[in-house]
Scaffold this motif. Structure first.
Motif, PDB file in Angstrom:
ATOM      1  N   GLY A 176       0.806  -1.208   0.000  1.00 54.19           N
ATOM      2  CA  GLY A 176       0.000   0.000   0.000  1.00 54.19           C
ATOM      3  C   GLY A 176       0.841   1.260   0.000  1.00 54.19           C
ATOM      4  N   CYS A 177       0.253   2.357  -0.448  1.00 58.12           N
ATOM      5  CA  CYS A 177       0.948   3.640  -0.533  1.00 58.12           C
ATOM      6  C   CYS A 177      -0.057   4.763  -0.284  1.00 58.12           C
ATOM      7  CB  CYS A 177       1.591   3.798  -1.908  1.00 58.12           C
ATOM      8  SG  CYS A 177       2.486   5.358  -2.129  1.00 58.12           S
ATOM      9  N   PRO A 178       0.294   5.766   0.524  1.00 60.83           N
ATOM     10  CA  PRO A 178      -0.678   6.816   0.879  1.00 60.83           C
ATOM     11  C   PRO A 178      -0.900   7.864  -0.201  1.00 60.83           C
ATOM     12  CG  PRO A 178       1.426   7.309   1.897  1.00 60.83           C
ATOM     13  CD  PRO A 178       1.582   5.956   1.226  1.00 60.83           C
ATOM     14  N   PHE A 179      -0.103   7.839  -1.261  1.00 58.46           N
ATOM     15  CA  PHE A 179      -0.179   8.911  -2.259  1.00 58.46           C
ATOM     16  C   PHE A 179      -1.203   8.594  -3.349  1.00 58.46           C
ATOM     17  CE2 PHE A 179       4.256   9.225  -0.539  1.00 58.46           C
ATOM     18  CZ  PHE A 179       4.006  10.336   0.243  1.00 58.46           C
ATOM     19  N   GLN A 180      -1.346   9.462  -4.331  1.00 57.02           N
ATOM     20  CA  GLN A 180      -2.426   9.337  -5.300  1.00 57.02           C
ATOM     21  C   GLN A 180      -1.966   9.573  -6.740  1.00 57.02           C
ATOM     22  OE1 GLN A 180      -5.374  12.462  -4.678  1.00 57.02           O
ATOM     23  NE2 GLN A 180      -3.898  13.676  -3.520  1.00 57.02           N
TER      24      GLN A 180
END
Length: 548
Positions: A176-180
């Motif tokens: 997972g990664c918090p960015f967009q």
């Protein structure tokens, strides 16, 4: 007992594959895909599992006919070989389970070539299918209803791999990664909330890698520091394991540029012996970064992108990066801008790619709505994106020239020497308190790197076919040895970088010699991120480059 084989198809020649460098390094492939040993671990113990990686051994289809079930995984870059394998298996009436990044985003691509398909992660669906299949109640399509709880993931069966043929091992801490980022499929598949394994799970996997005799491993997380607070306790336990065991493993990983903002985090990574980090820089064009929603690279905290990169390098962690050309805000000026940025960044290894729209990503949806997608599966221009401010020919030719320039020997080694000689780069782990207090440990590590340097230097000179390149490598290596005589780790890695240069240089020369046919291959085989190691449902989605 069910007899199961799980197959990973061969990759075509690509940036991270290092195919041209393998003879110099005495290996057949760079890394195993992490999905193979993970799926083996998810398989109930009463079944017999065989792992087959076509990158290190040929597929014996006659032998596969004796298996009850054959699983096939694959990313978008493997889809053509996947189709060939599936057709051969179908002709032999072999039951086939299909999963991986490509079928996850293009479920109908292989039509009726598989008996069952898996979408996304498969920690729960793979064992569920095996149970239902034995009972004769299995479905055609499996997809988890919830994301995997990482605390339940078993230790991958690295012992079932032919590890002697790989340069590096691979393991995973989180997903997972918090960015967009608009082009990235990781957040589509894994979500924007990073999920992290328990420290005990990771330590068990480290022990498994050590038992297999591996010395270097890639931590395949798409953004190791996506949850900075959550990853720090994990890194502390890994650092303690390294210190207690005399540092048996060296690591590389992927992270976002905001790593430079946290000295405690960088110090923990150094104590874990994470010696290099791959960062998705993408472009020095700030308007393109905003366009693609990569805001973490344009925020003012920490300075400019160049200053942030230099901070990480000066701390003692080498930076590798991904660069992309072809954003909507890119004009033909972007190619010279990328060349200048690469020189000033002192980054030797830059994976330069054409913007590509992966199905199910926001970029794909937007360009499809705008009528700017090439739907031909064998893209003649190396990408399915139709650029906005240049022609497709200009994008293709500018990309080829940027690659040619980046791996021209004098340009490449000037960047490398600017970091290693002029910049005096030194891997941080050797300056930690633990190493400073243990001269015998430092001596043992130095002996390992010196011996490795001697072996690799001999192999490099023996297997580099181009006499002029051999002379360049020899001259540059001897210079770095003279300049960094007391630091054998530096000239050990310098030899590896020469081998990597040969691969990139040869690959680029082939592109230039056959631009029409080979650029088509880029569209088929350009690896995005470090795709050889992304572990999902029989392997996860690949992405444009590291999203961080």
């Amino acid at each position: 007992m069910v007899k199961i084989a799980i197959v990973n198809p061969a990759f075509e020649v690509s940036y991270w594959g290092l195919e041209h460098a393998q003879p110099m390094l005495g290996r057949r492939a760079n890394m195993p895909v992490a999905s193979l040993p993970l799926l083996a671990a998810l398989t109930p113990a009463e079944h017999d599992v065989t792992l087959i990686d076509e990158n290190v051994e040929p597929i014996d289809f006659e032998a596969l006919a004796d298996f009850d079930l054959v699983g096939v995984t694959g990313m978008s870059v493997q889809r053509f070989r996947m189709a060939e394998i599936l057709q051969e298996l179908k002709s032999r009436d072999i039951f086939v389970a299909l999963g991986g990044p490509w079928v996850t985003v293009e479920e109908d691509y292989f039509e009726d070539l598989a008996d069952v398909i898996f979408i996304g992660e498969a920690e729960t669906t793979w064992p569920q299918f095996l149970d239902e299949w034995q009972q004769g109640t299995h479905r055609y399509r499996y997809e988890q209803t919830a994301r995997t709880d990482m605390s339940t993931v078993p230790t991958p069966r690295h012992d079932l791999l032919k590890n002697k043929y790989y340069m590096f091992g691979s393991l995973q801490f989180s997903r997972g990664c918090p960015f967009q980022c608009e082009f990235c499929d990781i957040i589509v598949t894994f979500g924007r909330k990073p999920r992290i394994k328990q420290p005990s799970q990771i330590i068990d996997e480290l022990e498994c890698l050590r038992r297999e005799g591996l010395k270097i491993a890639f931590i395949v997380d798409d953004n190791l520091i996506g949850n900075k607070r959550g990853i720090k306790p994990v890194l502390k336990e890994v650092a303690k394991w390294q210190e207690d065991n005399g540092y048996p493993l060296a690591f590389s990983t992927e992270a976002s540029l905001d790593l430079c903002e946290d000295d405690e985090l960088m110090e923990l990574m150094a104590r874990c012996n994470i010696q290099s980090v791959f960062i998705g820089i993408e472009t020095p064009n700030e308007e393109s970064l905003k366009e693609t929603k990569k805001y973490q690279n344009v925020r003012e905290r920490g300075g400019t992108m160049l200053e942030k990169i230099h901070q990480i390098q000066d701390f003692g962690i080498e930076v590798w990066c991904g660069l992309i050309v072809g954003f909507d805000n890119d004009t033909t000026e972007i190619f010279e801008t990328q060349k200048t940025f690469l020189k000033e960044s002192r980054i030797a290894h830059a994976m330069i790619g054409l913007l590509h729209a992966i199905p199910k990503t926001p970029l794909h949806a937007r360009l499809q709505q705008e009528g700017r997608l090439d739907t031909n599966d064998d893209q003649a221009f190396g990408t399915n994106v139709i650029p906005k401010q240049m022609t497709r020919e200009e994008l293709r030719d500018g990309y080829i020239e940027t690659m040619r320039h980046a791996y021209q020997p004098d340009v490449y080694f000037d960047r490398l020497d600017d970091l290693f000689i002029t910049g005096g780069f030194r891997t941080r782990v050797f300056d930690t308190d633990h190493f400073r207090a243990r001269p015998l440990l430092r001596l043992r590590q130095s002996a390992f790197y010196f011996a490795g340097f001697a072996v690799l230097f001999w192999r490099l000179m023996r297997h580099t076919p181009d006499r002029e390149l051999r002379q360049i490598y020899r001259s540059r290596i001897l210079n770095v040895v003279r300049q960094r005589l007391t630091d054998p780790a530096i000239y050990f890695y310098y030899v590896i970088k020469c081998a990597m240069h040969y691969h990139h240089h040869k690959m680029t020369a082939d592109i230039i010699e056959h631009p029409d046919t080979f650029v088509s291959t880029i569209g088929k085989s350009m690896r995005t991120s470090t795709p050889a190691v992304e572990p999902l449902a029989l392997q996860v989605l690949t992405k444009q480059t590291t999203c961080p």
